[in-house]
Design an enzyme around this catalytic site. Structure first.
Site, PDB file in Angstrom:
ATOM      1  CB  CYS A  62      -1.240  -0.167   1.347  1.00 33.30           C
ATOM      2  SG  CYS A  62      -1.360   1.190   2.076  1.00 33.30           S
ATOM      3  N   GLY A  63       0.411   2.295  -0.828  1.00 31.06           N
ATOM      4  CA  GLY A  63       1.813   3.116  -1.656  1.00 31.06           C
ATOM      5  C   GLY A  63       1.210   3.916  -0.141  1.00 31.06           C
ATOM      6  CG  HIS A  64      -1.818   6.352   0.982  1.00 30.95           C
ATOM      7  ND1 HIS A  64      -1.806   7.214  -0.224  1.00 30.95           N
ATOM      8  CD2 HIS A  64      -3.393   5.917   0.132  1.00 30.95           C
ATOM      9  CE1 HIS A  64      -2.498   7.399  -1.059  1.00 30.95           C
ATOM     10  NE2 HIS A  64      -3.379   6.777  -0.975  1.00 30.95           N
ATOM     11  CB  CYS A  65       1.167   1.618   4.598  1.00 32.38           C
ATOM     12  SG  CYS A  65      -0.420   0.796   4.111  1.00 32.38           S
TER      13      CYS A  65
END
Ligand SMILES: *[C@@H]1O[C@H](CO)[C@@H](O)[C@H](O)[C@H]1NC(C)=O
Ligand SMILES: *[C@@H]1O[C@H](CO)[C@@H](O)[C@H](O)[C@H]1NC(C)=O
Length: 505
Positions: A62-65
């Protein structure tokens, strides 16, 4: 069940959307990690030892993570010497062995951060910023008292952010049932709002002095403050929920509106959403829409005014097309949707009145019926539900699934095998429906999570399948439940009105 009801996912899609604009972060520093890594084997034990612990549920892809990770680590480091201790932890919720934890904590998107107090007995959503300083400040506030006392003008000025909603309890004395209830509520809502109490309303930037216990909500929009004097907890909560949503929530590219858009989607009200092209026709619609919103204030409908461009996530979510704009869509508390495409400003008031009076037919979303449907497990969409399931005269096992759901992926090859074993039996159909893009009649199917399996025998008997998800068990169940004398004329008609889409469009 793997995940919670999908009706909640509207709020989630917006949350995800909001972070698309989060700034990209620097690379992660390796050694001396302050963030605790937890997994299924030590989660409960670790949490039970802490009065206050923050847990991030993430997925490695997950990119936001990934963007959050260095900020989270920086915050953990800054908070590591705080008194009382503030511990930051993370769980890889994508890891198969940790899935149960993710389900327990109702994780629907990544990253999700929870604040656990009291050895994990109280759980709150983290609703704070995603960069290090913001995380630190938010958590420092969260570990302190839920409501701060305001004793002077200066304290009020430093506590109250006039761009945000602020809740103040004004009391003649800090005791009694009203005060106790207010403090209980403050504890409950602390991760969502800034809250304070005072003996004197004259310290506050808005409103007159009061002599009765009063809950005053200060807000940066509409009437700027509202007073409320019913101190029952659920009454206060409902009041705050309603008062903290603007009369008309605006969805454009201004990030300061995002909080209100989130609140709008979290509200239990019916949601009316008008989407127009702001660069072309904002003004002609706004005035009329505001008039209508004023008319229905406090009557269980919330109003959002969105730009077609900024609101693309909503178009995807509802399966709408840009050519349908200007469009007005209402989603009621039960999740049913009502749509007026290509609306004109002069039609808004009468259409909303028709909706409130129950004269508008629901809008039911369906994927197109596939032209080729040759796989062992047949594809059903809302528009083919009637023909393939209710009127086919067959014994149908129908899976409701979501493309992202891990348990569904695991079940897929098993269903294939089941379908192959009935390949030469014209009376049995194994089928699946993607419930994220097809509306299903909720009075017929109760789909609270994925996958959900139903069996409908050819004589109309409809039962959920709750057995083990193995080839053997499913086949045995079908053999037991099926009606061996299939006769299409004997099918009970459980009409599902799927024509109404076309009526509306
Ligand atoms: C929990 O267990 C995992 C896997 O064994 C380990 O990597 C992690 O350090 C442990 N966390 C704590 C706080 O003990
Ligand atoms: C909105 O209107 C502007 C101006 O007419 C146009 O250039 C733009 O493409 C429109 N946007 C959409 C999403 O239709």
């Amino acid at each position: 069940m793997e995940s919670r009801a999908w009706s909640a996912s509207l709020a989630v899609f917006f949350v995800l959307l909001a972070f698309l604009h989060a700034s990209p972060a620097a690379a992660v520093g390796g050694e001396g990690e302050k963030v605790l890594t937890l997994d299924h084997s030590n989660f409960t034990e670790t949490v039970s030892k802490h009065y206050f612990i923050v847990v991030e549920f993430y997925a490695p892809w997950c990119g936001h993570c990934k963007a959050l990770a260095p900020e989270y680590e920086k915050a953990a480091s800054a908070l590591s010497n705080h008194d009382p201790p503030i511990v930051l932890a993370k769980v890889d919720a994508n890891e198969e062995a940790n899935r149960e934890l993710a389900t327990e904590f109702e994780i629907q998107g990544f990253p999700t951060i929870k604040i656990l107090r009291n050895g994990g007995k109280n759980i709150q959503e983290y609703n704070g910023p995603r960069e290090a300083d913001g995380i630190v400040n938010y958590l420092k506030k969260q570990v302190g008292p839920a409501s701060a006392e305001i004793k002077s003008l200066e304290e009020a000025t430093s506590l109250i952010d006039e761009k945000k909603i602020f809740i103040v309890g004004v009391f003649p004395k800090f005791s009694g049932e009203e005060f106790e209830n207010f403090m209980t509520l403050a504890e409950k809502l602390r991760s969502d709002y800034d809250i304070a109490h005072t003996l004197d309303a004259k310290f506050l930037p808005q409103g007159e002095s009061v002599d009765k216990p009063t809950l005053r909500l200060l807000k940066p929009f509409d009437e700027l403050f509202v007073d409320f004097q019913d101190f029952k907890i659920d009454a206060m909560e409902k009041f705050i929920e309603e008062a903290s949503i603007p009369l008309v929530t605006v969805w454009d590219n201004d990030p300061s509106n995002h909080l209100y858009i989130n609140k709008f989607f979290e509200s239990s009200n019916a949601k009316a959403m008008l989407f127009v092209n702001f660069s072309k026709e904002q003004d002609s619609f706004q005035t009329k829409y505001k008039e209508v919103a004023t008319l229905y204030k406090g009557k269980g409908v919330s109003f959002l005014f969105g730009d077609v461009d900024a609101g693309q996530g909503a178009f995807e979510y509802f399966g709408l097309k840009e050519e349908q704009a200007p469009l007005l869509i209402v989603q009621n508390a039960e999740g049913q949707k009502y749509l007026k495409a290509n609306i004109e400003p002069s039609q808004i008031a009468s259409w909303v009145k028709d909706y409130v009076d129950g004269l508008v037919k629901p809008f039911i979303r369906s994927e197109p019926i596939p032209e080729v449907n040759n796989n062992p497990v047949k594809v059903v969409v809302t528009d083919s539900l009637q023909d393939m399931v209710f009127n086919s005269g067959k014994n149908v096992l129908l899976e409701f699934y979501a493309p992202w759901c891990g348990h569904c992926k695991k079940l897929a090859p098993i269903l294939d095998e089941v379908a192959l074993s009935f390949e030469n039996d014209p009376d049995v159909l194994i089928a699946k429906l993607d419930a994220t893009v097809n509306d299903i009649p909720s009075d017929t199917f109760d789909v609270q999570g994925y996958p959900t399996l139903y069996f409908r025998s050819s004589n109309g008997n409809l039962v959920p399948y709750d057995g083990e998800r193995t080839r053997e068990d499913i086949i045995e169940f079908i053999q037991k439940q099926r009606d061996s004398h299939a006769d299409p004329t004997s099918t009970k008609s459980e009409a599902v009105d799927t024509d109404s889409i076309k009526d509306e469009l």
